[in-house]
Design an enzyme around this catalytic site. Structure first.
Site, mmCIF file in Angstrom:
data_model
loop_
_atom_site.group_PDB
_atom_site.id
_atom_site.type_symbol
_atom_site.label_atom_id
_atom_site.label_comp_id
_atom_site.label_asym_id
_atom_site.label_seq_id
_atom_site.Cartn_x
_atom_site.Cartn_y
_atom_site.Cartn_z
ATOM 1 N N CYS A 269 0.795 -1.075 0.099
ATOM 2 C CA CYS A 269 0.024 0.079 0.058
ATOM 3 C C CYS A 269 0.915 1.090 -0.173
ATOM 4 O O CYS A 269 2.034 1.091 0.496
ATOM 5 C CB CYS A 269 -1.025 0.073 1.292
ATOM 6 S SG CYS A 269 -1.974 -1.273 1.197
ATOM 7 N N GLY B 202 0.259 -0.096 -4.928
ATOM 8 C CA GLY B 202 -1.171 -0.822 -4.824
ATOM 9 C C GLY B 202 -2.143 -0.346 -6.050
ATOM 10 O O GLY B 202 -2.108 0.940 -6.297
ATOM 11 N N ASN C 171 -0.098 0.990 5.899
ATOM 12 C CA ASN C 171 0.861 0.239 5.023
ATOM 13 C C ASN C 171 1.412 -0.845 6.015
ATOM 14 O O ASN C 171 1.998 -0.352 6.992
ATOM 15 C CB ASN C 171 1.757 1.031 4.488
ATOM 16 C CG ASN C 171 2.727 0.332 3.744
ATOM 17 O OD1 ASN C 171 2.434 -0.961 3.179
ATOM 18 N ND2 ASN C 171 3.925 0.333 3.433
ATOM 19 N N GLY C 172 1.031 -2.176 5.797
ATOM 20 C CA GLY C 172 1.552 -3.178 6.710
ATOM 21 C C GLY C 172 0.590 -4.212 7.116
ATOM 22 O O GLY C 172 -0.283 -4.497 6.383
ATOM 23 N N TYR D 86 12.393 -5.048 -4.207
ATOM 24 C CA TYR D 86 11.234 -5.189 -5.324
ATOM 25 C C TYR D 86 10.202 -4.219 -5.132
ATOM 26 O O TYR D 86 9.914 -3.635 -6.219
ATOM 27 C CB TYR D 86 10.794 -6.293 -5.227
ATOM 28 C CG TYR D 86 9.459 -6.564 -5.865
ATOM 29 C CD1 TYR D 86 9.553 -7.239 -7.177
ATOM 30 C CD2 TYR D 86 8.052 -6.573 -5.436
ATOM 31 C CE1 TYR D 86 8.587 -7.654 -7.847
ATOM 32 C CE2 TYR D 86 7.033 -6.905 -6.338
ATOM 33 C CZ TYR D 86 7.250 -7.351 -7.668
ATOM 34 O OH TYR D 86 6.182 -7.515 -8.506
#
Length: 489
Positions: free
Chosen positions: A36, A62, A136-137, A276
């Site tokens: 995200c 995302g 985010n997580g 990545y």
């Protein structure tokens, strides 16, 4: 994404265990999915439009849904939908999102279904006030906390772990925002970089381990909070600093106030963000992503010299490591596969004769370049291996003499519980198979993975401050025993 030895004689070959995970219908290939992205603005006359551009820069993080919530100090408005940023927002919608403060989010679901109700920012009303959150997580004890809250009478609207945070924060708000957030951080475990918005404040919160990136920037007298610095560049904002692990940063009319949570933890910054997820033009955890990926390629050349005609990536995953390898090895770098940059969602199904359509529509080989050549492919990772196998079969069909592959990270042997979408070992081809078995399954002359030691050498970050759990199985935050259970179990 994909170590190597001589070929196994046919009599000694072992049938490979193909990963049993079935990708989601909209996933075209077996890559790890983006997590995200967060972008927030405080005190800017075009807060909504600035946030739109910030989310545009973070689209790689995302691609399922996006949303923006704004506040003019009294009234909070929102717009969110499934799809990409440029499809969801237009001038009219952005003009309706009034206020000098905005909170935006792009989402790929690692927790919670791919439904509009789970799109973020998530907003609630409590005691006459509005709270919105962008996260985010992944929380490893969210299920346990959710069960406890439901038993106490809480009603949840979504299946997201982010909603757990708001329930905890709202329950403790009588002690004030600051203490409520500290108390909440003491209860939740896992990875979380998040921004909470009220009618008049933005609050950045980062977990004590610092798994996911979050930084602070400035445009004149306006402040920006975002997942990556590439979003600051697009809106011409000045980078100030990272939000520190375990920090609560409050931004309001009184300025900036930093509050340490006081929760002891070692830094465990996700190495896969560098390998990545992050855009190559970003700097995260104090490390420039482009230079790190190029250094990965240089270290691959040192660890695995190969006698080939040229080096190539499958765009765009291995581009920068391939560049680093080619330069270090003194080999030509070619783009042997061309990416179609205009691939979108299609609702027209291909015919039965168009096999592997989802893979072929995105990448197409340059046949005259590859025919009769010894090719070395540089990848950033191999997760399930099915897409790599299809691509290598294509190269061999068009006449490539030899196909070798090197991967710019170690084998993924362990699932991630901190926000990356491979949460079971069954999804990971390297979990139960040797490098030689993977090599034969994909159909390669040789296969090599960058060692963990060399991976760490490529960073400016001390090893003790990195999370390498997907490679070595050493989880910095213990996984809750009820992590995958429902409240009824």
């Amino acid at each position: 994404m994909d170590n190597m030895q001589a070929s196994i004689p046919p009599s000694q070959k072992v049938e490979i265990e193909v990963p049993n995970h079935t990708p989601r219908p909209h996933v075209l290939e077996d890559r790890p999915r983006e997590e995200c992205g967060i972008f927030a603005v405080y005190n800017h006359e075009d807060a909504a439009k600035l946030t739109y551009f910030g989310l545009y820069a973070l689209q790689h993080r995302g691609q399922e849904s996006a949303g923006i919530v704004t506040s003019d100090g009294r009234r909070v408005q929102e717009h969110k939908a499934m799809g990409l940023v440029h499809d969801i927002f237009d001038e009219q919608i952005l003009d309706r999102l009034k206020g000098r403060m905005a909170l935006g989010h792009v989402r790929y679901s690692t927790t919670g279904s791919s439904l509009l109700v789970n799109a973020q920012p998530f907003r609630v009303q409590h005691a006459g006030h509005t709270l919105a959150i962008a996260h985010n997580g992944n929380l490893v004890n969210a299920r346990q906390i959710r069960c406890e809250l439901e038993e106490a009478g809480s009603i949840f609207q979504t299946s997201m772990d982010s909603e757990v945070v708001l329930h905890l924060a709202a329950r403790g708000m009588r002690r004030g925002m600051e203490q409520s957030l500290i108390d909440t951080m003491r209860q939740i475990k896992g990875a979380y970089s998040m921004v909470v918005m009220t009618e008049d404040s933005l609050v950045a919160v980062r977990d004590p381990n610092g798994f996911r990136p979050l930084c602070l920037g400035r445009v004149n007298s306006s402040y920006i909070l975002t997942s990556e610095t590439c979003a600051l560049d697009l809106v011409e904002a000045e980078y100030i600093r990272e939000i520190a692990p375990g920090e609560i940063l409050i931004i309001n009319r009184d300025g900036l106030k930093s509050i340490p949570s006081g929760i002891p933890a070692r830094k465990s910054q996700c190495i896969f963000e560098l390998i990545y997820f992050a855009r190559p033009d970003s700097t995260i955890f104090g490390q420039n992503v482009y230079l790190f990926r190029k250094r990965q390629g240089e270290l691959l050349a040192e660890e695995f010299p190969r006698d080939v005609d040229f080096v190539m990536p499958f765009p765009d995953s291995g581009n920068y490591a391939a560049l680093g390898y080619a330069q270090a090895a003194g080999l030509p770098l070619e783009m042997g596969v061309i990416r179609n940059h205009y691939v979108g969602r299609t609702f027209i199904q291909p015919s039965q004769t168009m096999r592997d359509f989802g893979v072929k529509v995105k990448l197409n080989p340059v046949k005259d370049l590859l025919r009769d050549k010894r090719v070395l492919i540089i990848e950033d990772s191999i997760i399930r291996g099915t897409t790599a196998r299809t691509r290598i079969q294509t190269l061999k069909k068009i006449g490539a003499a030899e196909v070798h592959m090197l991967v710019s990270c170690p084998p993924h042997r362990f699932p991630c519980h901190y926000g990356i979408d491979f949460t079971t070992r069954g999804e990971l081809i390297a979990a139960e198979n040797s490098v030689e078995q993977i090599r034969d399954y994909i159909g390669l002359q040789s296969l090599g993975y960058l060692s963990i030691d060399n991976l760490v050498r490529g960073t400016v970050i001390p090893r003790k401050e990195l999370c390498l759990a997907c490679f070595d199985g050493r989880y910095p935050v213990p996984i809750d025993s009820a992590f995958s259970k429902t409240c009824l179990e």
